[in-house]
Motif scaffolding. Structure first.
Motif, mmCIF file in Angstrom:
data_model
loop_
_atom_site.group_PDB
_atom_site.id
_atom_site.type_symbol
_atom_site.label_atom_id
_atom_site.label_comp_id
_atom_site.label_asym_id
_atom_site.label_seq_id
_atom_site.Cartn_x
_atom_site.Cartn_y
_atom_site.Cartn_z
ATOM 1 N N ALA A 78 29.898 30.299 43.087
ATOM 2 C CA ALA A 78 29.459 29.115 43.825
ATOM 3 C C ALA A 78 28.160 28.564 43.239
ATOM 4 O O ALA A 78 27.978 27.340 43.137
ATOM 5 C CB ALA A 78 29.287 29.454 45.315
ATOM 6 N N MET A 79 27.242 29.449 42.830
ATOM 7 C CA MET A 79 25.999 29.009 42.185
ATOM 8 C C MET A 79 26.323 28.244 40.912
ATOM 9 O O MET A 79 25.719 27.202 40.632
ATOM 10 C CB MET A 79 25.099 30.207 41.838
ATOM 11 C CG MET A 79 24.275 30.742 42.960
ATOM 12 S SD MET A 79 23.165 29.570 43.777
ATOM 13 C CE MET A 79 22.413 28.708 42.446
ATOM 14 N N ALA A 80 27.257 28.765 40.125
ATOM 15 C CA ALA A 80 27.636 28.083 38.884
ATOM 16 C C ALA A 80 28.142 26.682 39.178
ATOM 17 O O ALA A 80 27.804 25.721 38.474
ATOM 18 C CB ALA A 80 28.701 28.892 38.133
ATOM 19 N N GLN A 81 28.926 26.542 40.247
ATOM 20 C CA GLN A 81 29.440 25.220 40.610
ATOM 21 C C GLN A 81 28.310 24.294 41.051
ATOM 22 O O GLN A 81 28.279 23.122 40.680
ATOM 23 C CB GLN A 81 30.482 25.347 41.706
ATOM 24 C CG GLN A 81 31.172 24.034 42.010
ATOM 25 C CD GLN A 81 32.322 24.205 42.977
ATOM 26 O OE1 GLN A 81 32.629 25.293 43.441
ATOM 27 N NE2 GLN A 81 32.972 23.100 43.284
ATOM 28 N N TYR A 105 20.265 23.056 33.657
ATOM 29 C CA TYR A 105 21.318 23.423 34.603
ATOM 30 C C TYR A 105 22.553 23.990 33.906
ATOM 31 O O TYR A 105 23.221 24.866 34.451
ATOM 32 C CB TYR A 105 21.682 22.243 35.506
ATOM 33 C CG TYR A 105 20.650 21.985 36.564
ATOM 34 C CD1 TYR A 105 20.332 22.954 37.510
ATOM 35 C CD2 TYR A 105 19.982 20.774 36.628
ATOM 36 C CE1 TYR A 105 19.383 22.728 38.489
ATOM 37 C CE2 TYR A 105 19.026 20.535 37.605
ATOM 38 C CZ TYR A 105 18.729 21.517 38.529
ATOM 39 O OH TYR A 105 17.787 21.297 39.508
ATOM 40 N N GLU A 106 22.875 23.507 32.721
ATOM 41 C CA GLU A 106 24.017 24.076 32.004
ATOM 42 C C GLU A 106 23.756 25.532 31.627
ATOM 43 O O GLU A 106 24.661 26.360 31.688
ATOM 44 C CB GLU A 106 24.359 23.242 30.773
ATOM 45 C CG GLU A 106 25.117 21.981 31.127
ATOM 46 C CD GLU A 106 25.539 21.165 29.912
ATOM 47 O OE1 GLU A 106 25.030 21.404 28.794
ATOM 48 O OE2 GLU A 106 26.383 20.280 30.098
ATOM 49 N N GLN A 107 22.529 25.846 31.255
ATOM 50 C CA GLN A 107 22.182 27.239 30.953
ATOM 51 C C GLN A 107 22.303 28.100 32.204
ATOM 52 O O GLN A 107 22.845 29.203 32.163
ATOM 53 C CB GLN A 107 20.764 27.328 30.368
ATOM 54 C CG GLN A 107 20.295 28.746 30.106
ATOM 55 C CD GLN A 107 21.157 29.482 29.105
ATOM 56 O OE1 GLN A 107 21.779 28.905 28.223
ATOM 57 N NE2 GLN A 107 21.219 30.788 29.241
ATOM 58 N N LYS A 108 21.811 27.608 33.327
ATOM 59 C CA LYS A 108 21.900 28.356 34.581
ATOM 60 C C LYS A 108 23.369 28.506 35.001
ATOM 61 O O LYS A 108 23.765 29.559 35.508
ATOM 62 C CB LYS A 108 21.080 27.672 35.671
ATOM 63 C CG LYS A 108 19.572 27.805 35.429
ATOM 64 C CD LYS A 108 18.750 27.166 36.512
ATOM 65 C CE LYS A 108 18.506 28.019 37.688
ATOM 66 N NZ LYS A 108 17.692 29.205 37.556
ATOM 67 N N MET A 109 24.174 27.476 34.780
ATOM 68 C CA MET A 109 25.594 27.548 35.097
ATOM 69 C C MET A 109 26.274 28.613 34.251
ATOM 70 O O MET A 109 27.073 29.409 34.759
ATOM 71 C CB MET A 109 26.241 26.183 34.849
ATOM 72 C CG MET A 109 27.714 26.141 35.155
ATOM 73 S SD MET A 109 28.362 24.478 34.891
ATOM 74 C CE MET A 109 29.632 24.805 33.704
ATOM 75 N N ARG A 110 25.952 28.656 32.983
ATOM 76 C CA ARG A 110 26.531 29.641 32.064
ATOM 77 C C ARG A 110 26.190 31.064 32.528
ATOM 78 O O ARG A 110 27.064 31.932 32.596
ATOM 79 C CB ARG A 110 26.021 29.394 30.641
ATOM 80 C CG ARG A 110 26.570 30.329 29.610
ATOM 81 C CD ARG A 110 26.163 29.922 28.201
ATOM 82 N NE ARG A 110 26.997 28.791 27.771
ATOM 83 C CZ ARG A 110 26.590 27.525 27.684
ATOM 84 N NH1 ARG A 110 25.362 27.197 27.933
ATOM 85 N NH2 ARG A 110 27.414 26.581 27.302
ATOM 86 N N VAL A 111 24.934 31.300 32.875
ATOM 87 C CA VAL A 111 24.508 32.629 33.332
ATOM 88 C C VAL A 111 25.242 33.004 34.625
ATOM 89 O O VAL A 111 25.751 34.124 34.758
ATOM 90 C CB VAL A 111 22.973 32.667 33.535
ATOM 91 C CG1 VAL A 111 22.543 33.925 34.279
ATOM 92 C CG2 VAL A 111 22.263 32.578 32.188
#
Length: 184
Positions: A78-81, A105-111
């Motif tokens: 859900a965080m990734a979304q 945000y893309e880096q955080k989404m990847r993690v």
């Protein structure tokens, strides 16, 4: 009682074999968290469904869940979304501000997506977010492979079906896209 226990063990062993599970492997990893965190997670998920542009609220609801429950795969997915929405729908005052926010945000989404899949390789939502990361030049085939794998785990997952149909339409496979979309 001994006979009942023997029967239960035999049934369990048969189900594990028919599901293709190895000895000791579970179909669903432990996803138990405390009630308060689960309620917060559900509020965050509801926010994700209501509006893509409310990403700051979504992040504020979900970050405490994964901070308190770092081994909760659904929270990480859900965080990734939420991070994806922040990257995709954020409004920034300058192109440079947009570029920086997008990278952040893309880096955080990847993690977050990688953490969800690491915690529970059979969790469809985590893998869908992993596929969304792959979307880009020369990565569409990898995204399709991930989504095909997710559909073998959960053939009726609406989020997977929706994204897979969009991906197929993007590459011009319209008939397949429509057939998949009708399953949603």
């Amino acid at each position: 009682f001994a006979i009942q226990e023997d029967i239960a063990r035999a049934i369990t062993a048969y189900l594990n074999m028919s599901l293709g599970l190895k000895s000791g492997e579970q179909l669903v990893s432990n996803r138990a968290i405390d009630l308060e965190s689960y309620e917060q997670y559900l509020r965050g998920k509801a926010a994700l469904l209501r509006a893509r542009t409310a990403y700051l609220d979504q992040i504020a609801l979900l970050e405490p869940v994964v901070a308190k429950n770092p081994n909760y795969a659904p929270g990480w997915a859900a965080m990734a979304q939420a991070y994806r929405y922040a990257a995709q729908f954020g409004r920034y005052s300058t192109p440079e501000g947009y570029r920086r926010a997008l990278e952040y945000y893309e880096q955080k989404m990847r993690v977050a997506a990688n953490r969800a899949v690491e915690l529970d390789p059979n969790f469809a939502d985590g893998k869908v977010m992993l596929a969304r990361i792959q979307t880009g030049p020369r990565k569409l085939v990898l995204a399709e492979d991930i989504l095909s794998n997710v559909l073998t785990l959960d053939p009726d997952n609406p989020g997977t079906l929706d994204y897979y149909s969009s991906l197929l339409a993007l590459v011009g496979r319209i008939k397949e896209a429509v057939a998949i979309k009708q399953r949603v």
